[in-house]
Design a protein around this motif. Structure first.
Motif, mmCIF file in Angstrom:
data_model
loop_
_atom_site.group_PDB
_atom_site.id
_atom_site.type_symbol
_atom_site.label_atom_id
_atom_site.label_comp_id
_atom_site.label_asym_id
_atom_site.label_seq_id
_atom_site.Cartn_x
_atom_site.Cartn_y
_atom_site.Cartn_z
ATOM 1 N N PHE A 44 0.826 -1.205 0.000
ATOM 2 C CA PHE A 44 0.000 0.000 0.000
ATOM 3 C C PHE A 44 0.863 1.257 0.000
ATOM 4 C CE2 PHE A 44 -1.800 3.408 2.620
ATOM 5 C CZ PHE A 44 -2.843 3.799 1.795
ATOM 6 N N LEU A 45 1.820 1.326 0.913
ATOM 7 C CA LEU A 45 2.654 2.526 1.018
ATOM 8 C C LEU A 45 3.463 2.764 -0.247
ATOM 9 C CD1 LEU A 45 3.893 2.202 4.717
ATOM 10 C CD2 LEU A 45 2.156 3.773 3.809
ATOM 11 N N PHE A 46 4.029 1.711 -0.800
ATOM 12 C CA PHE A 46 4.830 1.846 -2.015
ATOM 13 C C PHE A 46 3.956 2.302 -3.188
ATOM 14 C CE2 PHE A 46 7.204 -0.069 -5.664
ATOM 15 C CZ PHE A 46 8.344 0.712 -5.541
ATOM 16 N N GLY A 47 2.786 1.677 -3.340
ATOM 17 C CA GLY A 47 1.871 2.082 -4.410
ATOM 18 C C GLY A 47 1.405 3.514 -4.253
ATOM 19 N N ASN A 48 1.118 3.903 -3.023
ATOM 20 C CA ASN A 48 0.683 5.269 -2.751
ATOM 21 C C ASN A 48 1.794 6.271 -3.078
ATOM 22 O OD1 ASN A 48 -1.419 7.040 -1.718
ATOM 23 N ND2 ASN A 48 -0.057 7.375 0.018
ATOM 24 N N ARG B 220 4.144 10.386 -6.590
ATOM 25 C CA ARG B 220 5.280 10.833 -7.400
ATOM 26 C C ARG B 220 4.857 11.136 -8.832
ATOM 27 N NH1 ARG B 220 9.316 6.492 -9.483
ATOM 28 N NH2 ARG B 220 7.525 6.304 -10.852
ATOM 29 N N ASP B 221 3.959 10.291 -9.358
ATOM 30 C CA ASP B 221 3.522 10.439 -10.744
ATOM 31 C C ASP B 221 2.298 11.333 -10.892
ATOM 32 O OD1 ASP B 221 5.603 8.744 -11.377
ATOM 33 O OD2 ASP B 221 4.336 6.967 -11.600
ATOM 34 N N GLY B 222 1.850 11.939 -9.794
ATOM 35 C CA GLY B 222 0.718 12.856 -9.841
ATOM 36 C C GLY B 222 -0.621 12.179 -10.067
ATOM 37 N N LEU B 223 -0.732 10.911 -9.690
ATOM 38 C CA LEU B 223 -1.982 10.176 -9.880
ATOM 39 C C LEU B 223 -2.890 10.356 -8.673
ATOM 40 C CD1 LEU B 223 -0.478 6.843 -11.240
ATOM 41 C CD2 LEU B 223 -1.428 8.736 -12.567
ATOM 42 N N LYS B 224 -4.181 10.386 -8.921
ATOM 43 C CA LYS B 224 -5.158 10.448 -7.842
ATOM 44 C C LYS B 224 -5.854 9.100 -7.766
ATOM 45 C CE LYS B 224 -5.932 15.348 -8.281
ATOM 46 N NZ LYS B 224 -6.864 16.423 -8.558
ATOM 47 N N CYS B 225 -6.135 8.658 -6.559
ATOM 48 C CA CYS B 225 -6.814 7.376 -6.412
ATOM 49 C C CYS B 225 -7.625 7.354 -5.133
ATOM 50 C CB CYS B 225 -5.817 6.221 -6.420
ATOM 51 S SG CYS B 225 -4.866 6.069 -4.893
ATOM 52 N N ASP B 226 -8.485 6.374 -5.044
ATOM 53 C CA ASP B 226 -9.239 6.108 -3.833
ATOM 54 C C ASP B 226 -8.313 5.282 -2.940
ATOM 55 O OD1 ASP B 226 -10.827 4.754 -1.901
ATOM 56 O OD2 ASP B 226 -12.605 5.002 -3.165
ATOM 57 N N ARG B 227 -7.827 5.871 -1.867
ATOM 58 C CA ARG B 227 -6.845 5.193 -1.014
ATOM 59 C C ARG B 227 -7.424 3.953 -0.345
ATOM 60 N NH1 ARG B 227 -3.075 9.167 2.219
ATOM 61 N NH2 ARG B 227 -2.568 7.127 2.995
ATOM 62 N N GLU B 228 -8.716 3.963 -0.074
ATOM 63 C CA GLU B 228 -9.344 2.781 0.511
ATOM 64 C C GLU B 228 -9.293 1.615 -0.478
ATOM 65 O OE1 GLU B 228 -13.485 1.413 2.688
ATOM 66 O OE2 GLU B 228 -13.370 3.390 1.789
ATOM 67 N N LEU B 229 -9.564 1.892 -1.754
ATOM 68 C CA LEU B 229 -9.474 0.838 -2.768
ATOM 69 C C LEU B 229 -8.035 0.404 -2.990
ATOM 70 C CD1 LEU B 229 -12.096 1.851 -5.476
ATOM 71 C CD2 LEU B 229 -12.133 -0.132 -3.957
ATOM 72 N N LEU B 230 -7.106 1.346 -2.921
ATOM 73 C CA LEU B 230 -5.696 0.987 -3.042
ATOM 74 C C LEU B 230 -5.301 0.028 -1.917
ATOM 75 C CD1 LEU B 230 -2.909 1.311 -4.349
ATOM 76 C CD2 LEU B 230 -2.574 3.337 -2.911
#
Length: 87
Positions: free
Chosen positions: A19-23, A28-38
């Protein structure tokens, strides 16, 4: 019992690191995501390695299929059904 505790500790550690690495990579790449789904994806990503979910596909695809079924079964938004896939 010690080996079970060791296994659970390292399993949880792996989820958290994933999770931490993906986040961090996403930030770093400026991507937005749903952290709960991540996080859910991080927790479910290795299920294809288990005997219960070992199918005929590569383990990561089997794990993604299980994650997708979980999302659908638990009524998460249809837009999130592709958790664990690149679609």
């Amino acid at each position: 019992m010690r080996s079970l505790i060791w296994f659970i500790f390292h399993l949880i550690d792996g989820f958290i690191r994933t999770f931490l690495f993906g986040n961090l990579l996403g930030q770093r790449d400026g991507l937005k995501c749903d952290r709960e789904l991540l996080y859910l994806g991080a927790v479910l990503h290795d299920l294809g390695l288990s005997d219960r979910f070992d199918g005929e596909q590569r383990f990561e695809v089997d794990g993604a299929d299980v994650a997708q079924a979980f999302v659908v079964e638990h009524g998460l938004s249809p837009k999130n059904k592709n958790i664990g896939t690149e679609n």
